[in-house]
Design a protein around this motif. Structure first.
Motif, short mmCIF file in Angstrom:
data_model
loop_
_atom_site.label_atom_id
_atom_site.label_comp_id
_atom_site.label_asym_id
_atom_site.label_seq_id
_atom_site.Cartn_x
_atom_site.Cartn_y
_atom_site.Cartn_z
N LEU A 122 -9.91 108.99 -58.90
CA LEU A 122 -10.07 107.56 -59.06
C LEU A 122 -8.81 106.76 -58.75
CD1 LEU A 122 -11.75 108.87 -61.99
CD2 LEU A 122 -12.95 106.91 -61.08
N TYR A 123 -7.65 107.21 -59.23
CA TYR A 123 -6.45 106.43 -58.96
C TYR A 123 -6.01 106.60 -57.51
CZ TYR A 123 -3.07 110.32 -59.06
OH TYR A 123 -2.35 111.46 -58.76
N TYR A 124 -6.33 107.74 -56.90
CA TYR A 124 -6.05 107.93 -55.47
C TYR A 124 -6.89 106.96 -54.64
CZ TYR A 124 -5.49 110.20 -50.93
OH TYR A 124 -5.21 110.45 -49.61
N TRP A 125 -8.18 106.87 -54.95
CA TRP A 125 -9.07 105.96 -54.22
C TRP A 125 -8.61 104.52 -54.40
CZ3 TRP A 125 -13.85 108.25 -57.13
CH2 TRP A 125 -14.02 109.59 -56.75
N THR A 126 -8.22 104.17 -55.63
CA THR A 126 -7.78 102.80 -55.90
C THR A 126 -6.58 102.44 -55.04
OG1 THR A 126 -8.56 102.93 -58.19
CG2 THR A 126 -6.92 101.24 -57.69
N HIS A 127 -5.61 103.34 -54.98
CA HIS A 127 -4.40 103.07 -54.20
C HIS A 127 -4.73 102.97 -52.71
CE1 HIS A 127 -0.40 103.73 -52.38
NE2 HIS A 127 0.04 103.16 -53.49
N SER A 128 -5.65 103.77 -52.23
CA SER A 128 -5.99 103.78 -50.81
C SER A 128 -6.80 102.55 -50.40
CB SER A 128 -6.81 105.04 -50.48
OG SER A 128 -6.07 106.20 -50.75
N LEU A 129 -7.56 101.97 -51.32
CA LEU A 129 -8.47 100.89 -50.98
C LEU A 129 -7.98 99.50 -51.36
CD1 LEU A 129 -11.77 102.64 -52.14
CD2 LEU A 129 -11.03 102.29 -49.77
N ALA A 130 -7.03 99.41 -52.29
CA ALA A 130 -6.58 98.10 -52.79
C ALA A 130 -5.54 97.49 -51.85
CB ALA A 130 -6.01 98.25 -54.20
N SER A 131 -5.25 96.23 -52.10
CA SER A 131 -4.25 95.50 -51.32
C SER A 131 -2.86 96.07 -51.58
CB SER A 131 -4.28 94.02 -51.69
OG SER A 131 -3.14 93.35 -51.19
N PRO A 132 -1.98 96.12 -50.55
CA PRO A 132 -0.60 96.61 -50.76
C PRO A 132 0.15 95.85 -51.84
CG PRO A 132 -1.09 96.45 -48.42
CD PRO A 132 -2.25 95.81 -49.14
N ARG A 133 -0.25 94.61 -52.11
CA ARG A 133 0.47 93.80 -53.11
C ARG A 133 0.22 94.27 -54.54
NH1 ARG A 133 -1.68 87.94 -51.51
NH2 ARG A 133 -3.57 89.23 -51.39
#
Length: 548
Positions: free
Chosen positions: A99-110
Protein backbone atom coordinates in the motif's frame (compact mmCIF):
# COMPACT_ATOMS: atom_id res chain seq x y z
CA UNK A 1 7.28 -34.83 -16.25
CA UNK A 2 9.16 -33.94 -13.06
CA UNK A 3 11.95 -32.24 -15.00
CA UNK A 4 9.39 -30.22 -16.97
CA UNK A 5 7.67 -29.08 -13.77
CA UNK A 6 11.04 -28.11 -12.30
CA UNK A 7 11.91 -26.19 -15.46
CA UNK A 8 8.58 -24.32 -15.38
CA UNK A 9 9.09 -23.54 -11.71
CA UNK A 10 12.54 -22.07 -12.36
CA UNK A 11 11.15 -20.04 -15.26
CA UNK A 12 8.32 -18.66 -13.13
CA UNK A 13 10.74 -17.76 -10.35
CA UNK A 14 12.90 -15.92 -12.87
CA UNK A 15 9.86 -14.00 -14.13
CA UNK A 16 8.82 -13.11 -10.57
CA UNK A 17 12.33 -11.93 -9.73
CA UNK A 18 12.40 -9.82 -12.90
CA UNK A 19 9.07 -8.20 -11.96
CA UNK A 20 10.35 -7.47 -8.46
CA UNK A 21 13.58 -6.03 -9.90
CA UNK A 22 11.50 -3.75 -12.13
CA UNK A 23 9.83 -2.48 -8.96
CA UNK A 24 13.29 -1.84 -7.53
CA UNK A 25 13.92 -4.72 -5.13
CA UNK A 26 16.08 -7.82 -5.17
CA UNK A 27 14.70 -11.23 -4.28
CA UNK A 28 15.54 -11.89 -0.60
CA UNK A 29 12.75 -14.20 0.58
CA UNK A 30 12.00 -17.67 -0.75
CA UNK A 31 9.11 -17.91 -3.22
CA UNK A 32 7.55 -21.03 -1.74
CA UNK A 33 3.85 -20.13 -1.71
CA UNK A 34 1.76 -21.53 -4.56
CA UNK A 35 -1.44 -19.72 -5.67
CA UNK A 36 -3.55 -22.14 -3.62
CA UNK A 37 -1.40 -21.60 -0.55
CA UNK A 38 -1.62 -17.82 -1.08
CA UNK A 39 -5.40 -18.15 -1.02
CA UNK A 40 -4.99 -20.30 2.10
CA UNK A 41 -3.10 -17.49 3.85
CA UNK A 42 -5.78 -14.94 2.93
CA UNK A 43 -8.69 -17.25 3.77
CA UNK A 44 -7.34 -18.39 7.12
CA UNK A 45 -6.38 -14.77 7.90
CA UNK A 46 -10.10 -13.95 7.68
CA UNK A 47 -11.04 -16.95 9.85
CA UNK A 48 -14.80 -16.68 9.41
CA UNK A 49 -16.12 -18.51 12.49
CA UNK A 50 -13.62 -17.32 15.13
CA UNK A 51 -13.74 -13.76 13.76
CA UNK A 52 -17.53 -13.67 13.90
CA UNK A 53 -17.34 -15.02 17.45
CA UNK A 54 -14.86 -12.28 18.36
CA UNK A 55 -17.07 -9.35 17.30
CA UNK A 56 -20.62 -10.70 17.48
CA UNK A 57 -21.11 -8.45 20.50
CA UNK A 58 -21.36 -5.56 18.01
CA UNK A 59 -24.24 -7.08 16.02
CA UNK A 60 -26.42 -8.76 18.67
CA UNK A 61 -27.18 -5.62 20.76
CA UNK A 62 -27.46 -3.42 17.65
CA UNK A 63 -30.17 -5.03 15.58
CA UNK A 64 -30.01 -8.67 16.57
CA UNK A 65 -30.85 -11.26 13.88
CA UNK A 66 -31.78 -8.62 11.29
CA UNK A 67 -28.39 -6.96 11.58
CA UNK A 68 -26.58 -10.29 11.65
CA UNK A 69 -28.15 -11.60 8.44
CA UNK A 70 -29.05 -8.57 6.32
CA UNK A 71 -26.28 -6.37 7.69
CA UNK A 72 -23.80 -9.03 6.62
CA UNK A 73 -25.31 -9.17 3.13
CA UNK A 74 -25.36 -5.39 2.81
CA UNK A 75 -21.75 -4.92 3.95
CA UNK A 76 -20.35 -7.71 1.76
CA UNK A 77 -21.19 -5.77 -1.42
CA UNK A 78 -18.91 -2.92 -0.33
CA UNK A 79 -16.23 -5.28 0.95
CA UNK A 80 -16.07 -6.94 -2.49
CA UNK A 81 -15.72 -3.49 -4.11
CA UNK A 82 -12.79 -2.67 -1.83
CA UNK A 83 -11.22 -6.03 -2.62
CA UNK A 84 -11.55 -5.47 -6.38
CA UNK A 85 -9.88 -2.06 -6.15
CA UNK A 86 -7.08 -3.52 -4.03
CA UNK A 87 -6.64 -6.49 -6.37
CA UNK A 88 -5.99 -4.19 -9.34
CA UNK A 89 -3.19 -2.42 -7.49
CA UNK A 90 -1.75 -5.71 -6.23
CA UNK A 91 -1.63 -7.08 -9.76
CA UNK A 92 0.12 -3.99 -11.07
CA UNK A 93 2.85 -3.99 -8.40
CA UNK A 94 3.17 -7.19 -6.33
CA UNK A 95 5.58 -6.19 -3.59
CA UNK A 96 5.54 -6.67 0.18
CA UNK A 97 5.53 -2.90 0.65
CA UNK A 98 2.14 -2.93 -1.01
CA UNK A 99 0.00 0.00 0.00
CA UNK A 100 2.66 2.57 0.85
CA UNK A 101 4.65 1.58 -2.26
CA UNK A 102 1.58 2.14 -4.46
CA UNK A 103 0.87 5.45 -2.73
CA UNK A 104 4.36 6.74 -3.38
CA UNK A 105 4.28 5.61 -7.01
CA UNK A 106 0.88 7.15 -7.79
CA UNK A 107 0.80 10.37 -5.73
CA UNK A 108 2.12 13.79 -6.68
CA UNK A 109 5.88 14.38 -6.08
CA UNK A 110 4.93 17.25 -3.76
CA UNK A 111 3.19 15.01 -1.20
CA UNK A 112 4.06 11.40 -2.02
CA UNK A 113 6.74 11.01 0.66
CA UNK A 114 4.39 12.16 3.42
CA UNK A 115 1.46 10.12 2.13
CA UNK A 116 3.61 6.99 1.81
CA UNK A 117 4.85 7.58 5.37
CA UNK A 118 1.30 7.91 6.74
CA UNK A 119 0.05 4.87 4.83
CA UNK A 120 3.01 2.79 6.00
CA UNK A 121 2.36 3.63 9.64
CA UNK A 122 -1.40 3.16 9.30
CA UNK A 123 -0.74 -0.25 7.74
CA UNK A 124 1.65 -1.07 10.59
CA UNK A 125 -0.84 -0.17 13.32
CA UNK A 126 -3.52 -2.07 11.37
CA UNK A 127 -1.63 -5.34 11.73
CA UNK A 128 -0.46 -4.62 15.27
CA UNK A 129 -4.02 -4.01 16.46
CA UNK A 130 -5.30 -6.81 14.23
CA UNK A 131 -3.04 -9.30 15.99
CA UNK A 132 -3.75 -7.70 19.39
CA UNK A 133 -7.51 -7.98 18.86
CA UNK A 134 -7.10 -11.60 17.76
CA UNK A 135 -4.97 -12.39 20.81
CA UNK A 136 -7.49 -10.72 23.10
CA UNK A 137 -10.36 -12.59 21.43
CA UNK A 138 -8.47 -15.86 21.88
CA UNK A 139 -7.98 -15.12 25.59
CA UNK A 140 -11.69 -14.36 26.02
CA UNK A 141 -12.64 -17.51 24.12
CA UNK A 142 -10.46 -19.63 26.42
CA UNK A 143 -12.14 -18.18 29.51
CA UNK A 144 -15.52 -18.75 27.83
CA UNK A 145 -14.56 -22.42 27.40
CA UNK A 146 -13.77 -22.58 31.11
CA UNK A 147 -17.13 -21.00 31.84
CA UNK A 148 -18.96 -23.55 29.67
CA UNK A 149 -17.07 -26.44 31.27
CA UNK A 150 -18.07 -25.25 34.75
CA UNK A 151 -21.69 -24.54 33.76
CA UNK A 152 -20.90 -20.80 33.77
CA UNK A 153 -19.66 -20.83 37.36
CA UNK A 154 -16.04 -20.03 36.46
CA UNK A 155 -14.83 -16.48 35.85
CA UNK A 156 -11.32 -15.06 35.58
CA UNK A 157 -9.42 -12.15 34.09
CA UNK A 158 -8.10 -12.29 30.55
CA UNK A 159 -4.96 -10.17 30.95
CA UNK A 160 -2.64 -13.02 31.97
CA UNK A 161 -3.93 -15.24 29.17
CA UNK A 162 -3.39 -12.43 26.67
CA UNK A 163 0.26 -12.04 27.68
CA UNK A 164 0.81 -15.78 27.55
CA UNK A 165 -0.69 -16.15 24.07
CA UNK A 166 1.34 -13.23 22.70
CA UNK A 167 4.51 -14.72 24.17
CA UNK A 168 3.80 -18.11 22.57
CA UNK A 169 3.17 -16.92 19.04
CA UNK A 170 6.53 -15.52 17.91
CA UNK A 171 8.45 -18.77 18.27
CA UNK A 172 5.88 -21.57 18.29
CA UNK A 173 8.20 -24.60 18.49
CA UNK A 174 5.43 -27.01 17.50
CA UNK A 175 3.85 -24.96 14.77
CA UNK A 176 6.29 -25.66 11.96
CA UNK A 177 4.66 -29.01 11.20
CA UNK A 178 1.47 -27.25 10.09
CA UNK A 179 3.13 -25.70 7.06
CA UNK A 180 5.32 -22.98 5.67
CA UNK A 181 3.58 -20.07 7.31
CA UNK A 182 5.40 -20.26 10.63
CA UNK A 183 6.44 -16.89 11.93
CA UNK A 184 10.07 -17.47 12.82
CA UNK A 185 10.53 -21.14 12.12
CA UNK A 186 10.50 -22.24 8.49
CA UNK A 187 9.29 -25.69 7.44
CA UNK A 188 12.25 -26.61 5.18
CA UNK A 189 14.61 -26.06 8.13
CA UNK A 190 12.91 -28.81 10.13
CA UNK A 191 11.45 -31.21 7.59
CA UNK A 192 14.00 -32.23 4.93
CA UNK A 193 12.53 -31.41 1.52
CA UNK A 194 14.02 -30.70 -1.89
CA UNK A 195 14.95 -27.04 -2.20
CA UNK A 196 12.21 -26.27 -4.71
CA UNK A 197 9.59 -28.52 -3.18
CA UNK A 198 6.14 -26.94 -2.95
CA UNK A 199 4.20 -28.83 -0.32
CA UNK A 200 0.76 -29.19 -1.86
CA UNK A 201 -0.52 -30.48 1.43
CA UNK A 202 1.26 -27.79 3.44
CA UNK A 203 -0.29 -25.98 6.35
CA UNK A 204 -2.01 -23.26 4.37
CA UNK A 205 -3.76 -25.72 2.03
CA UNK A 206 -4.63 -28.08 4.89
CA UNK A 207 -6.36 -25.24 6.73
CA UNK A 208 -8.69 -24.46 3.81
CA UNK A 209 -10.82 -27.66 4.04
CA UNK A 210 -10.49 -27.70 7.83
CA UNK A 211 -11.85 -24.18 8.10
CA UNK A 212 -14.62 -24.91 5.58
CA UNK A 213 -15.47 -28.01 7.62
CA UNK A 214 -15.73 -25.91 10.78
CA UNK A 215 -18.06 -23.48 8.98
CA UNK A 216 -20.32 -26.05 7.33
CA UNK A 217 -20.33 -28.32 10.39
CA UNK A 218 -21.29 -25.38 12.61
CA UNK A 219 -24.04 -24.34 10.20
CA UNK A 220 -25.49 -27.88 10.14
CA UNK A 221 -25.38 -28.43 13.91
CA UNK A 222 -26.92 -25.05 14.67
CA UNK A 223 -29.64 -25.34 12.06
CA UNK A 224 -30.52 -28.86 13.21
CA UNK A 225 -31.01 -27.59 16.75
CA UNK A 226 -33.00 -24.49 15.79
CA UNK A 227 -36.38 -26.09 15.04
CA UNK A 228 -37.55 -25.95 18.64
CA UNK A 229 -36.95 -22.21 19.06
CA UNK A 230 -39.87 -19.82 19.14
CA UNK A 231 -38.92 -16.49 17.55
CA UNK A 232 -42.35 -14.87 17.61
CA UNK A 233 -41.53 -12.70 20.62
CA UNK A 234 -37.87 -12.10 19.87
CA UNK A 235 -36.85 -8.66 21.10
CA UNK A 236 -33.91 -6.66 19.79
CA UNK A 237 -31.67 -4.84 22.23
CA UNK A 238 -30.53 -1.43 21.01
CA UNK A 239 -27.88 0.41 23.00
CA UNK A 240 -29.64 3.76 23.10
CA UNK A 241 -29.12 4.66 19.45
CA UNK A 242 -31.86 4.90 16.83
CA UNK A 243 -32.52 1.66 14.99
CA UNK A 244 -30.90 2.97 11.79
CA UNK A 245 -27.64 4.00 13.45
CA UNK A 246 -27.62 0.82 15.54
CA UNK A 247 -27.87 -1.20 12.31
CA UNK A 248 -24.89 0.68 10.86
CA UNK A 249 -22.87 0.13 14.07
CA UNK A 250 -23.60 -3.59 13.80
CA UNK A 251 -21.73 -3.69 10.47
CA UNK A 252 -18.53 -3.84 12.49
CA UNK A 253 -19.03 -7.61 12.56
CA UNK A 254 -18.74 -8.25 8.79
CA UNK A 255 -16.21 -5.46 8.23
CA UNK A 256 -13.87 -6.79 10.91
CA UNK A 257 -14.41 -10.43 9.98
CA UNK A 258 -13.74 -10.01 6.25
CA UNK A 259 -10.93 -7.52 6.75
CA UNK A 260 -7.19 -7.40 6.34
CA UNK A 261 -7.41 -8.90 2.86
CA UNK A 262 -4.24 -7.02 1.96
CA UNK A 263 -2.46 -9.80 3.88
CA UNK A 264 -1.69 -11.67 0.66
CA UNK A 265 -0.20 -8.44 -0.75
CA UNK A 266 2.45 -8.45 1.95
CA UNK A 267 3.34 -12.04 1.05
CA UNK A 268 3.90 -11.07 -2.61
CA UNK A 269 7.65 -11.58 -2.51
CA UNK A 270 7.16 -15.16 -1.31
CA UNK A 271 4.49 -16.10 -3.88
CA UNK A 272 4.93 -17.76 -7.24
CA UNK A 273 3.32 -15.80 -10.12
CA UNK A 274 2.36 -13.10 -7.62
CA UNK A 275 0.86 -10.71 -10.20
CA UNK A 276 -1.92 -13.24 -10.81
CA UNK A 277 -2.01 -15.27 -7.58
CA UNK A 278 -2.25 -12.35 -5.13
CA UNK A 279 -5.26 -10.52 -6.66
CA UNK A 280 -7.19 -13.74 -7.04
CA UNK A 281 -6.37 -14.68 -3.45
CA UNK A 282 -7.88 -11.36 -2.36
CA UNK A 283 -11.09 -11.81 -4.35
CA UNK A 284 -11.62 -15.50 -3.66
CA UNK A 285 -10.99 -15.16 0.08
CA UNK A 286 -13.63 -12.40 0.27
CA UNK A 287 -16.24 -14.28 -1.75
CA UNK A 288 -15.81 -17.62 0.03
CA UNK A 289 -15.75 -15.94 3.45
CA UNK A 290 -18.86 -13.89 2.61
CA UNK A 291 -20.85 -17.00 1.64
CA UNK A 292 -19.76 -19.11 4.61
CA UNK A 293 -20.19 -16.19 7.02
CA UNK A 294 -23.73 -15.58 5.83
CA UNK A 295 -24.58 -19.23 6.50
CA UNK A 296 -23.12 -19.00 10.01
CA UNK A 297 -25.08 -15.82 10.78
CA UNK A 298 -28.35 -17.31 9.54
CA UNK A 299 -27.78 -20.39 11.71
CA UNK A 300 -26.96 -18.28 14.76
CA UNK A 301 -30.03 -16.10 14.17
CA UNK A 302 -32.26 -19.20 14.08
CA UNK A 303 -30.80 -20.44 17.37
CA UNK A 304 -30.92 -17.22 19.39
CA UNK A 305 -34.39 -17.76 20.81
CA UNK A 306 -36.22 -14.89 22.48
CA UNK A 307 -33.86 -14.00 25.33
CA UNK A 308 -31.41 -11.77 23.44
CA UNK A 309 -30.57 -9.83 26.59
CA UNK A 310 -29.44 -13.07 28.21
CA UNK A 311 -27.14 -13.73 25.27
CA UNK A 312 -25.67 -10.22 25.39
CA UNK A 313 -25.10 -10.35 29.16
CA UNK A 314 -24.01 -14.00 29.28
CA UNK A 315 -21.50 -14.99 32.02
CA UNK A 316 -19.36 -16.53 29.27
CA UNK A 317 -18.69 -13.04 27.89
CA UNK A 318 -19.23 -14.33 24.35
CA UNK A 319 -22.66 -14.21 22.63
CA UNK A 320 -21.76 -17.07 20.28
CA UNK A 321 -20.62 -19.25 23.17
CA UNK A 322 -23.98 -18.72 24.89
CA UNK A 323 -25.88 -19.52 21.70
CA UNK A 324 -23.91 -22.74 21.30
CA UNK A 325 -24.52 -23.60 24.96
CA UNK A 326 -28.27 -23.06 24.58
CA UNK A 327 -28.42 -25.03 21.33
CA UNK A 328 -25.96 -27.90 21.78
CA UNK A 329 -25.74 -28.29 25.53
CA UNK A 330 -22.58 -28.24 27.62
CA UNK A 331 -20.61 -31.04 25.92
CA UNK A 332 -21.59 -30.14 22.36
CA UNK A 333 -20.88 -26.45 22.89
CA UNK A 334 -17.53 -27.19 24.53
CA UNK A 335 -16.45 -29.47 21.66
CA UNK A 336 -17.25 -26.87 18.99
CA UNK A 337 -15.79 -24.05 21.06
CA UNK A 338 -12.47 -25.83 21.57
CA UNK A 339 -12.12 -26.29 17.80
CA UNK A 340 -12.92 -22.60 17.41
CA UNK A 341 -10.19 -21.63 19.90
CA UNK A 342 -7.61 -23.75 18.06
CA UNK A 343 -8.59 -22.11 14.79
CA UNK A 344 -8.38 -18.65 16.35
CA UNK A 345 -4.88 -19.39 17.63
CA UNK A 346 -3.72 -20.36 14.13
CA UNK A 347 -5.39 -17.31 12.60
CA UNK A 348 -3.54 -14.99 14.95
CA UNK A 349 -0.30 -16.70 13.99
CA UNK A 350 -1.09 -15.94 10.34
CA UNK A 351 -1.76 -12.31 11.29
CA UNK A 352 1.62 -12.03 13.00
CA UNK A 353 3.28 -13.66 9.99
CA UNK A 354 1.82 -11.12 7.56
CA UNK A 355 2.35 -8.17 9.89
CA UNK A 356 6.03 -9.03 10.25
CA UNK A 357 6.39 -8.98 6.44
CA UNK A 358 4.84 -5.54 6.24
CA UNK A 359 7.13 -4.27 8.98
CA UNK A 360 10.09 -5.85 7.18
CA UNK A 361 9.20 -4.04 3.94
CA UNK A 362 8.74 -0.72 5.75
CA UNK A 363 12.06 -1.16 7.58
CA UNK A 364 13.72 -1.98 4.25
CA UNK A 365 12.99 1.59 3.22
CA UNK A 366 14.27 2.94 6.54
CA UNK A 367 10.95 4.27 7.86
CA UNK A 368 10.65 2.35 11.14
CA UNK A 369 12.68 3.00 14.28
CA UNK A 370 15.72 0.71 14.41
CA UNK A 371 15.29 -0.10 10.71
CA UNK A 372 18.90 -1.20 10.39
CA UNK A 373 18.19 -4.01 12.85
CA UNK A 374 14.69 -4.85 11.64
CA UNK A 375 15.72 -5.13 8.00
CA UNK A 376 17.53 -8.43 8.44
CA UNK A 377 16.86 -11.95 7.18
CA UNK A 378 17.85 -14.64 9.66
CA UNK A 379 20.41 -16.89 7.97
CA UNK A 380 19.06 -20.02 9.68
CA UNK A 381 15.31 -19.57 9.19
CA UNK A 382 15.42 -17.31 6.09
CA UNK A 383 12.68 -15.20 7.67
CA UNK A 384 12.64 -11.68 9.22
CA UNK A 385 12.94 -12.81 12.85
CA UNK A 386 13.60 -9.33 14.24
CA UNK A 387 10.38 -7.86 12.85
CA UNK A 388 8.37 -10.73 14.35
CA UNK A 389 9.64 -9.90 17.82
CA UNK A 390 9.31 -6.16 17.16
CA UNK A 391 5.63 -6.62 16.33
CA UNK A 392 5.14 -8.91 19.36
CA UNK A 393 6.48 -6.24 21.72
CA UNK A 394 4.12 -3.63 20.25
CA UNK A 395 1.22 -6.09 20.59
CA UNK A 396 2.02 -6.52 24.28
CA UNK A 397 2.06 -2.74 24.67
CA UNK A 398 -1.38 -2.47 23.05
CA UNK A 399 -2.60 -4.99 25.63
CA UNK A 400 -2.04 -2.41 28.35
CA UNK A 401 -5.40 -0.96 27.27
CA UNK A 402 -6.99 -3.86 29.15
CA UNK A 403 -6.02 -2.14 32.40
CA UNK A 404 -8.04 0.94 31.38
CA UNK A 405 -11.25 -1.02 30.88
CA UNK A 406 -13.17 -3.37 28.64
CA UNK A 407 -14.19 -0.63 26.21
CA UNK A 408 -10.57 0.48 25.85
CA UNK A 409 -9.29 -2.97 24.87
CA UNK A 410 -12.35 -3.52 22.66
CA UNK A 411 -11.24 -0.44 20.73
CA UNK A 412 -8.45 -2.50 19.14
CA UNK A 413 -11.12 -4.19 17.00
CA UNK A 414 -12.30 -0.89 15.51
CA UNK A 415 -8.75 0.48 15.27
CA UNK A 416 -7.79 -2.49 13.11
CA UNK A 417 -10.58 -1.60 10.67
CA UNK A 418 -10.19 2.19 10.65
CA UNK A 419 -6.39 2.00 10.33
CA UNK A 420 -6.74 -0.40 7.41
CA UNK A 421 -9.19 2.01 5.75
CA UNK A 422 -6.67 4.85 6.00
CA UNK A 423 -4.10 2.70 4.24
CA UNK A 424 -6.63 1.47 1.63
CA UNK A 425 -8.22 4.83 0.81
CA UNK A 426 -4.96 6.64 0.05
CA UNK A 427 -3.52 4.53 -2.81
CA UNK A 428 -6.96 3.90 -4.36
CA UNK A 429 -7.61 7.65 -4.36
CA UNK A 430 -4.10 8.55 -5.51
CA UNK A 431 -4.52 6.42 -8.61
CA UNK A 432 -7.32 8.66 -9.92
CA UNK A 433 -6.67 12.03 -8.25
CA UNK A 434 -3.01 12.52 -9.17
CA UNK A 435 -1.40 12.49 -12.58
CA UNK A 436 0.53 9.22 -12.92
CA UNK A 437 1.44 6.52 -15.38
CA UNK A 438 -0.54 3.65 -13.87
CA UNK A 439 -0.59 0.56 -16.05
CA UNK A 440 -2.86 -2.31 -14.98
CA UNK A 441 -1.45 -5.76 -14.41
CA UNK A 442 -2.95 -9.09 -15.50
CA UNK A 443 -5.98 -8.48 -13.23
CA UNK A 444 -7.90 -5.32 -14.12
CA UNK A 445 -11.50 -4.10 -14.20
CA UNK A 446 -11.26 -1.90 -17.27
CA UNK A 447 -13.97 0.77 -17.32
CA UNK A 448 -15.36 -0.41 -14.00
CA UNK A 449 -12.18 0.62 -12.16
CA UNK A 450 -13.28 4.19 -11.45
CA UNK A 451 -16.86 3.52 -10.24
CA UNK A 452 -15.64 0.66 -8.07
CA UNK A 453 -13.00 2.96 -6.56
CA UNK A 454 -15.58 5.70 -5.87
CA UNK A 455 -17.91 3.25 -4.13
CA UNK A 456 -15.05 1.77 -2.09
CA UNK A 457 -13.57 5.08 -0.93
CA UNK A 458 -16.96 6.63 -0.11
CA UNK A 459 -17.94 3.60 1.94
CA UNK A 460 -14.66 3.48 3.86
CA UNK A 461 -14.79 7.20 4.72
CA UNK A 462 -18.37 6.86 5.96
CA UNK A 463 -17.68 3.80 8.10
CA UNK A 464 -14.46 5.27 9.51
CA UNK A 465 -16.53 8.10 10.96
CA UNK A 466 -19.21 5.71 12.28
CA UNK A 467 -16.62 3.58 14.06
CA UNK A 468 -15.60 6.55 16.18
CA UNK A 469 -19.04 6.58 17.85
CA UNK A 470 -19.36 5.16 21.38
CA UNK A 471 -21.55 2.12 22.00
CA UNK A 472 -24.18 4.24 23.78
CA UNK A 473 -25.15 7.96 23.51
CA UNK A 474 -24.71 8.48 27.27
CA UNK A 475 -21.19 7.29 27.91
CA UNK A 476 -18.69 7.47 30.74
CA UNK A 477 -14.91 7.64 30.76
CA UNK A 478 -14.76 3.85 31.00
CA UNK A 479 -17.36 3.28 28.28
CA UNK A 480 -16.17 5.81 25.69
CA UNK A 481 -14.83 4.70 22.32
CA UNK A 482 -11.03 4.89 22.60
CA UNK A 483 -10.48 4.37 18.87
CA UNK A 484 -9.93 8.05 18.18
CA UNK A 485 -7.58 8.36 21.18
CA UNK A 486 -5.33 5.40 20.37
CA UNK A 487 -5.36 5.67 16.58
CA UNK A 488 -5.24 9.48 16.63
CA UNK A 489 -2.38 9.42 19.13
CA UNK A 490 -0.39 6.89 17.11
CA UNK A 491 -0.85 8.76 13.83
CA UNK A 492 -0.05 12.07 15.54
CA UNK A 493 3.25 10.60 16.77
CA UNK A 494 3.99 9.34 13.26
CA UNK A 495 3.29 12.81 11.83
CA UNK A 496 5.40 14.49 14.52
CA UNK A 497 8.32 12.21 13.78
CA UNK A 498 8.02 12.97 10.08
CA UNK A 499 8.18 16.74 10.65
CA UNK A 500 10.56 16.61 13.62
CA UNK A 501 13.34 19.21 13.19
CA UNK A 502 16.70 17.81 12.09
CA UNK A 503 15.84 14.14 12.72
CA UNK A 504 12.39 13.91 11.13
CA UNK A 505 11.55 11.80 8.11
CA UNK A 506 10.96 14.93 6.04
CA UNK A 507 14.75 15.33 5.94
CA UNK A 508 15.63 11.81 4.81
CA UNK A 509 12.61 9.66 3.88
CA UNK A 510 12.26 9.37 0.11
CA UNK A 511 9.74 6.57 -0.07
CA UNK A 512 10.61 3.15 -1.49
CA UNK A 513 14.34 2.99 -2.20
CA UNK A 514 15.81 0.43 -4.56
CA UNK A 515 18.11 -2.10 -2.92
CA UNK A 516 19.43 -3.54 -6.18
CA UNK A 517 21.14 -0.43 -7.58
CA UNK A 518 24.43 -0.99 -5.70
CA UNK A 519 24.58 -4.51 -7.16
CA UNK A 520 23.64 -3.45 -10.69
CA UNK A 521 26.12 -0.64 -11.08
CA UNK A 522 29.73 -1.39 -11.81
CA UNK A 523 31.28 1.44 -9.85
CA UNK A 524 30.53 4.39 -7.65
CA UNK A 525 30.46 6.86 -10.49
CA UNK A 526 28.06 4.99 -12.75
CA UNK A 527 24.63 6.15 -13.69
CA UNK A 528 22.14 4.00 -11.79
CA UNK A 529 22.49 5.34 -8.28
CA UNK A 530 19.81 4.54 -5.72
CA UNK A 531 18.25 7.98 -5.89
CA UNK A 532 18.38 8.11 -9.67
CA UNK A 533 16.84 4.66 -9.97
CA UNK A 534 14.09 5.61 -7.58
CA UNK A 535 13.28 8.68 -9.64
CA UNK A 536 13.04 6.58 -12.78
CA UNK A 537 10.32 4.33 -11.32
CA UNK A 538 8.39 6.97 -9.38
CA UNK A 539 5.47 7.26 -11.81
CA UNK A 540 5.44 3.75 -13.26
CA UNK A 541 3.33 1.06 -11.66
CA UNK A 542 2.94 -1.96 -13.88
CA UNK A 543 3.93 -5.56 -14.50
CA UNK A 544 3.38 -7.95 -17.34
CA UNK A 545 1.19 -11.02 -17.42
CA UNK A 546 2.84 -14.41 -17.65
CA UNK A 547 1.63 -17.63 -19.17
CA UNK A 548 3.52 -19.84 -16.78
Amino acid sequence: MASRATSELHLQQSVDEAILAKLGYKQELRREFTPLETFGVAFTFVGVVPSIASVLFYAVPNGGPVAMVWGWTFACFFIICIGLAMAELASAAPTSGGLYYWTHSLASPRCRNFLAWIVGYANTIQFITGVASGEWACAIQITAAASIASNKAYATTNKELYVGIVACHPREPGYQNFGKAANILHLPEYVPLPHNHHCASGGDTIRIPKHCELCTGGIYKLYASSASYDRSSQQVVVNGWSSGLAFVLSLMTPLYTIGGFDCSVHMSEEVSNAAVAVPWAIINSIVVSAILGWGINVSLAFCMGTDISGIVNSPTGQPMAQILYNSLGQKGALAVWCILITTQYIIVSNCLLVGSRQSFAFARDGALPFSRYLYRINRYTHTPVNTVWFDAVLILAIGLLAFVGTQAINAVFTIAVTASYISYITPITARFVFKNNFKPGPFNLGRLSFPVAVISVSWMIFMSVIFLFPTTPQTTAQEMNYTVVVLGGFMSLATFWYYCPVYGGVHWFNGPVSNIAPVMRGGEGEEDSVSEKTDKRDTVLSVSATDV
